[in-house]
Design a protein around this motif. Structure first.
Motif, PDB file in Angstrom:
ATOM      1  N   TRP A  64       0.320   9.148  -5.303  1.00  0.00           N
ATOM      2  CA  TRP A  64      -0.010   9.991  -4.154  1.00  0.00           C
ATOM      3  C   TRP A  64      -0.881  11.182  -4.542  1.00  0.00           C
ATOM      4  O   TRP A  64      -1.795  11.565  -3.803  1.00  0.00           O
ATOM      5  CB  TRP A  64       1.270  10.491  -3.474  1.00  0.00           C
ATOM      6  N   GLY A  65      -0.630  11.776  -5.703  1.00  0.00           N
ATOM      7  CA  GLY A  65      -1.395  12.955  -6.098  1.00  0.00           C
ATOM      8  C   GLY A  65      -2.866  12.661  -6.222  1.00  0.00           C
ATOM      9  O   GLY A  65      -3.719  13.356  -5.668  1.00  0.00           O
ATOM     10  N   GLU A  66      -3.191  11.594  -6.938  1.00  0.00           N
ATOM     11  CA  GLU A  66      -4.585  11.272  -7.170  1.00  0.00           C
ATOM     12  C   GLU A  66      -5.207  10.537  -5.981  1.00  0.00           C
ATOM     13  O   GLU A  66      -6.413  10.590  -5.789  1.00  0.00           O
ATOM     14  CB  GLU A  66      -4.734  10.464  -8.464  1.00  0.00           C
ATOM     15  N   SER A  67      -4.393   9.882  -5.165  1.00  0.00           N
ATOM     16  CA  SER A  67      -4.922   9.306  -3.932  1.00  0.00           C
ATOM     17  C   SER A  67      -5.436  10.430  -3.034  1.00  0.00           C
ATOM     18  O   SER A  67      -6.558  10.384  -2.522  1.00  0.00           O
ATOM     19  CB  SER A  67      -3.827   8.523  -3.188  1.00  0.00           C
ATOM     20  N   ALA A  68      -4.603  11.447  -2.849  1.00  0.00           N
ATOM     21  CA  ALA A  68      -4.997  12.579  -2.009  1.00  0.00           C
ATOM     22  C   ALA A  68      -6.162  13.335  -2.626  1.00  0.00           C
ATOM     23  O   ALA A  68      -7.102  13.729  -1.931  1.00  0.00           O
ATOM     24  CB  ALA A  68      -3.799  13.506  -1.802  1.00  0.00           C
ATOM     25  N   SER A 116       0.822  -1.201   0.000  1.00  0.00           N
ATOM     26  CA  SER A 116       0.000   0.000   0.000  1.00  0.00           C
ATOM     27  C   SER A 116       0.861   1.258   0.000  1.00  0.00           C
ATOM     28  O   SER A 116       0.600   2.207  -0.744  1.00  0.00           O
ATOM     29  CB  SER A 116      -0.922   0.003   1.229  1.00  0.00           C
ATOM     30  N   VAL A 117       1.889   1.259   0.827  1.00  0.00           N
ATOM     31  CA  VAL A 117       2.793   2.417   0.894  1.00  0.00           C
ATOM     32  C   VAL A 117       3.487   2.627  -0.447  1.00  0.00           C
ATOM     33  O   VAL A 117       3.593   3.754  -0.945  1.00  0.00           O
ATOM     34  CB  VAL A 117       3.832   2.226   2.016  1.00  0.00           C
ATOM     35  N   ALA A 118       3.967   1.534  -1.055  1.00  0.00           N
ATOM     36  CA  ALA A 118       4.672   1.634  -2.340  1.00  0.00           C
ATOM     37  C   ALA A 118       3.754   2.179  -3.432  1.00  0.00           C
ATOM     38  O   ALA A 118       4.150   3.051  -4.220  1.00  0.00           O
ATOM     39  CB  ALA A 118       5.223   0.260  -2.737  1.00  0.00           C
ATOM     40  N   ARG A 127      -6.478  -0.989  -9.081  1.00  0.00           N
ATOM     41  CA  ARG A 127      -6.476  -1.662 -10.369  1.00  0.00           C
ATOM     42  C   ARG A 127      -5.600  -0.925 -11.363  1.00  0.00           C
ATOM     43  O   ARG A 127      -4.857  -1.528 -12.139  1.00  0.00           O
ATOM     44  CB  ARG A 127      -7.921  -1.772 -10.887  1.00  0.00           C
ATOM     45  N   TYR A 128      -5.637   0.397 -11.331  1.00  0.00           N
ATOM     46  CA  TYR A 128      -4.805   1.185 -12.243  1.00  0.00           C
ATOM     47  C   TYR A 128      -3.329   1.047 -11.883  1.00  0.00           C
ATOM     48  O   TYR A 128      -2.472   0.905 -12.762  1.00  0.00           O
ATOM     49  CB  TYR A 128      -5.210   2.654 -12.200  1.00  0.00           C
ATOM     50  N   ALA A 129      -3.017   1.089 -10.577  1.00  0.00           N
ATOM     51  CA  ALA A 129      -1.625   0.997 -10.144  1.00  0.00           C
ATOM     52  C   ALA A 129      -1.010  -0.343 -10.533  1.00  0.00           C
ATOM     53  O   ALA A 129       0.177  -0.421 -10.848  1.00  0.00           O
ATOM     54  CB  ALA A 129      -1.536   1.199  -8.632  1.00  0.00           C
ATOM     55  N   VAL A 130      -1.818  -1.411 -10.533  1.00  0.00           N
ATOM     56  CA  VAL A 130      -1.311  -2.744 -10.845  1.00  0.00           C
ATOM     57  C   VAL A 130      -1.259  -2.994 -12.349  1.00  0.00           C
ATOM     58  O   VAL A 130      -0.254  -3.470 -12.880  1.00  0.00           O
ATOM     59  CB  VAL A 130      -2.179  -3.822 -10.164  1.00  0.00           C
TER      60      VAL A 130
END
Length: 280
Positions: free
Chosen positions: A188-192, A180-182, A259-262
């Motif tokens: 980070w931009g779109e998570s926030a 999750s951290v990785a 899903r996008y990150a993977v």
């Protein structure tokens, strides 16, 4: 681009992210069952622990080894039911994002298959939760409470994608936290922006609903107290429904971001939106 323009673009994108998550959620209202079940279970756990705590005055003389163990058991059970239901919701949301038509049973079955990892992560979350609560205790000085608040915000962001990892990957709780951290560092931009957008949209909706509902109840109280109570009760129920919706909305967004990150592909319903922070 100036700082103001960048900020406006970030806020604009966060609203679009919130709207896309809402569109996916609205396409399958069954997903709302999971946060409702979670809320009911949380209330049951709260009552189960609160009644003996009050009856036996467990915390009347401060904290002891026994009362701390009791508090940890409470935190663990609370986190377990919340994480379990969130895992069920995210599992169902992932099926929807892949074009499937999930059922409530699909979600709970997926969560049940990962119950060991969920319990392990609940224990970690309970430990961190107790530490953060101790730091933010009102008897602490301002600096300690500030540190506790900052650590709490960092923990929330670092664990934003833990639930999708738990349900999609065969890893333990610590590895899920590391993953999750990785992934948060990458997105980070779109998570926030997503968290802020969903939180802001629901906060504005709750503020408007609360002001209108309780305002109307106050006006009606001048005519009929019974009618005022009815409107007030309806308003409270509507606010609770919005809270349930916000919870589901955040879970749908975390599933899409995972899903996008993977896969590196924008999930169904999020086409055209930048989910990943620009690379430098």
């Amino acid at each position: 681009m100036t700082w103001g323009q960048a900020m406006f673009e970030k806020i604009s994108r966060s609203w679009e992210l919130a709207k896309a998550s809402a569109s996916v959620l609205n396409s399958d209202r069954e997903l709302l069952v999971f946060p409702v079940v979670s809320a009911i279970c949380v209330l049951v756990v709260l009552a189960t622990f609160m009644i003996p705590a009050v009856a036996f005055k467990l915390f009347a003389d401060g904290y002891s080894v026994g009362s701390l163990a009791f508090a940890f058991a409470f935190y663990f059970c609370q986190y377990f039911v919340i994480i379990f239901c969130n895992c069920a919701l995210v599992s169902a949301a992932m099926i929807r994002l892949e074009g499937g038509n999930p059922t409530v049973a699909d979600g709970f079955n997926a969560a049940r298959s990962r119950i060991g990892a969920i319990a392990g992560y609940a224990a970690i979350a309970a430990t961190v939760g107790m530490i953060l609560k101790a730091l933010k205790d009102r008897d602490n000085n301002f600096i300690v409470r500030l540190i506790g608040g900052a650590l709490g915000a960092a923990w929330t962001m670092a664990t934003f994608l833990v639930v999708p990892v738990l349900v999609a990957e065969n890893v333990g709780p610590m590895d899920a936290l590391k993953r999750s951290v990785a992934m948060f560092k990458r997105t980070w931009g779109e998570s926030a922006a997503g968290m802020a957008g969903i939180g802001l949209a629901c906060f504005v909706a709750m503020l408007a609903l609360g002001a209108a509902g309780f305002g109307l109840a106050y006006v009606l109280s001048l005519v009929s107290s019974a009618l005022a109570v009815l409107i007030g009760a309806v308003t409270v129920l509507a606010l609770l429904a919005l809270a349930v919706y916000q919870s589901a909305l955040g879970s749908v967004y975390s599933a899409a971001l995972y899903r996008y990150a993977v896969d590196g592909e924008v999930p169904r319903g999020f086409e055209g939106l930048a989910l990943e922070a620009p690379r430098r």
